[in-house]
Design a protein around this motif. Structure first.
Motif, mmCIF file in Angstrom:
data_model
loop_
_atom_site.group_PDB
_atom_site.id
_atom_site.type_symbol
_atom_site.label_atom_id
_atom_site.label_comp_id
_atom_site.label_asym_id
_atom_site.label_seq_id
_atom_site.Cartn_x
_atom_site.Cartn_y
_atom_site.Cartn_z
ATOM 1 N N TYR A 125 37.123 44.780 42.732
ATOM 2 C CA TYR A 125 36.490 43.704 43.496
ATOM 3 C C TYR A 125 36.159 44.089 44.942
ATOM 4 O O TYR A 125 35.577 43.288 45.667
ATOM 5 C CB TYR A 125 37.390 42.466 43.500
ATOM 6 C CG TYR A 125 37.503 41.827 42.140
ATOM 7 C CD1 TYR A 125 36.498 41.004 41.656
ATOM 8 C CD2 TYR A 125 38.614 42.062 41.338
ATOM 9 C CE1 TYR A 125 36.596 40.418 40.411
ATOM 10 C CE2 TYR A 125 38.718 41.482 40.093
ATOM 11 C CZ TYR A 125 37.714 40.661 39.631
ATOM 12 O OH TYR A 125 37.812 40.087 38.389
ATOM 13 N N LEU A 126 36.559 45.277 45.367
ATOM 14 C CA LEU A 126 36.310 45.677 46.755
ATOM 15 C C LEU A 126 34.829 45.559 47.113
ATOM 16 O O LEU A 126 33.985 45.789 46.259
ATOM 17 C CB LEU A 126 36.804 47.112 46.974
ATOM 18 C CG LEU A 126 38.312 47.284 46.929
ATOM 19 C CD1 LEU A 126 38.679 48.765 47.017
ATOM 20 C CD2 LEU A 126 39.010 46.515 48.037
ATOM 21 N N PRO A 142 33.388 38.909 51.911
ATOM 22 C CA PRO A 142 32.355 39.200 52.903
ATOM 23 C C PRO A 142 31.021 38.504 52.653
ATOM 24 O O PRO A 142 30.286 38.218 53.607
ATOM 25 C CB PRO A 142 32.213 40.717 52.855
ATOM 26 C CG PRO A 142 32.935 41.185 51.664
ATOM 27 C CD PRO A 142 33.894 40.112 51.266
ATOM 28 N N ASP A 143 30.690 38.201 51.398
ATOM 29 C CA ASP A 143 29.428 37.521 51.097
ATOM 30 C C ASP A 143 29.599 36.022 50.880
ATOM 31 O O ASP A 143 28.685 35.353 50.403
ATOM 32 C CB ASP A 143 28.771 38.152 49.860
ATOM 33 C CG ASP A 143 28.345 39.589 50.115
ATOM 34 O OD1 ASP A 143 27.950 39.896 51.260
ATOM 35 O OD2 ASP A 143 28.414 40.399 49.184
ATOM 36 N N GLY A 144 30.757 35.488 51.199
ATOM 37 C CA GLY A 144 31.009 34.061 51.047
ATOM 38 C C GLY A 144 31.630 33.724 49.707
ATOM 39 O O GLY A 144 31.557 34.500 48.745
ATOM 40 N N LEU A 145 32.235 32.563 49.650
ATOM 41 C CA LEU A 145 32.975 32.123 48.468
ATOM 42 C C LEU A 145 32.074 31.912 47.250
ATOM 43 O O LEU A 145 32.438 32.234 46.129
ATOM 44 C CB LEU A 145 33.733 30.839 48.796
ATOM 45 C CG LEU A 145 34.874 30.452 47.896
ATOM 46 C CD1 LEU A 145 35.963 31.515 47.907
ATOM 47 C CD2 LEU A 145 35.458 29.122 48.315
ATOM 48 N N LYS A 149 33.156 37.104 43.038
ATOM 49 C CA LYS A 149 33.714 37.277 41.693
ATOM 50 C C LYS A 149 35.236 37.225 41.740
ATOM 51 O O LYS A 149 35.884 36.738 40.821
ATOM 52 C CB LYS A 149 33.248 38.601 41.084
ATOM 53 C CG LYS A 149 31.756 38.671 40.875
ATOM 54 C CD LYS A 149 31.318 37.675 39.834
ATOM 55 C CE LYS A 149 29.830 37.810 39.580
ATOM 56 N NZ LYS A 149 29.289 36.686 38.848
ATOM 57 N N LEU A 150 35.816 37.712 42.851
ATOM 58 C CA LEU A 150 37.270 37.669 42.988
ATOM 59 C C LEU A 150 37.753 36.221 43.085
ATOM 60 O O LEU A 150 38.732 35.849 42.431
ATOM 61 C CB LEU A 150 37.719 38.468 44.208
ATOM 62 C CG LEU A 150 39.224 38.496 44.495
ATOM 63 C CD1 LEU A 150 40.009 39.026 43.303
ATOM 64 C CD2 LEU A 150 39.506 39.326 45.746
ATOM 65 N N ALA A 151 37.083 35.412 43.875
ATOM 66 C CA ALA A 151 37.464 34.001 43.996
ATOM 67 C C ALA A 151 37.379 33.302 42.642
ATOM 68 O O ALA A 151 38.250 32.497 42.298
ATOM 69 C CB ALA A 151 36.585 33.292 45.018
#
Length: 182
Positions: A125-126, A142-145, A149-151
């Protein structure tokens, strides 16, 4: 002795369901005997001063009052100023150098351990990342919630089984500290 708290209501006023007008939430908290009640935004946070109870009993009391008043169940997490300030101060990511939409905190109703998230291949997910704190999870996206994909993975019910979890962006995290300050 009176203590200043924040109440975090999970899943209200989103997607057309579970409507709780903030003016009515303030009135409801006052009817429970709380003072200096203030709300923030429409997404379910309020600050108040309570002369009785602890975090768990206050959360249960408010959850029951919301169910009685509005006719639906809402999970509630209540935390005091010292805790909220500690969470903001312990952020493992460089909060001052990030946009607030890039950093979020998920508050948990109880402690969670790394084992709960062992299945997650963090490297996959980095540059997104997360770290655990005191009954919370810090999430860097960094690209918002909305694009994370991690969120999405972290919100899976099986990862949050047995605890209430509710997330707030960094602006709200800071605002809760301010609203609960003496």
């Amino acid at each position: 002795m009176a203590t200043r708290y924040a109440a975090l209501l999970r899943g209200i006023n989103v997607g057309g369901g579970k409507k709780v007008p903030m003016a009515e939430l303030r009135t409801l908290l006052e009817s429970l005997g709380h003072e200096d009640v203030r709300t923030y935004l429409q997404s379910g946070q309020a600050a108040f001063t309570a002369g009785h109870g602890d975090e768990e009993s206050l959360a249960a009391e408010l959850s029951g009052a919301v169910a009685a008043r509005f006719g639906f169940d809402v999970d509630v997490i209540v935390r005091d100023h010292a805790y909220l300030k500690g969470v903001a101060g312990a952020c493992p990511f460089p909060a001052a150098g990030l946009e607030p939409k890039q950093l979020h905190v998920t508050y948990f109703s109880a402690p969670v351990t790394e084992g709960r998230f062992a299945e997650i291949d963090r490297e996959a997910y980095l540059p997104e990342d997360f770290r655990l704190g005191d009954r919370c999870l810090y999430l860097y996206v960094p690209d918002g919630l909305g694009r994370s994909k991690l969120a999405e993975h972290l919100s899976k019910p099986r990862l949050n089984k047995g605890v209430v979890a509710t997330s707030r962006n960094w602006n709200t995290v800071r605002k809760l500290v301010e609203m609960t300050a003496g």
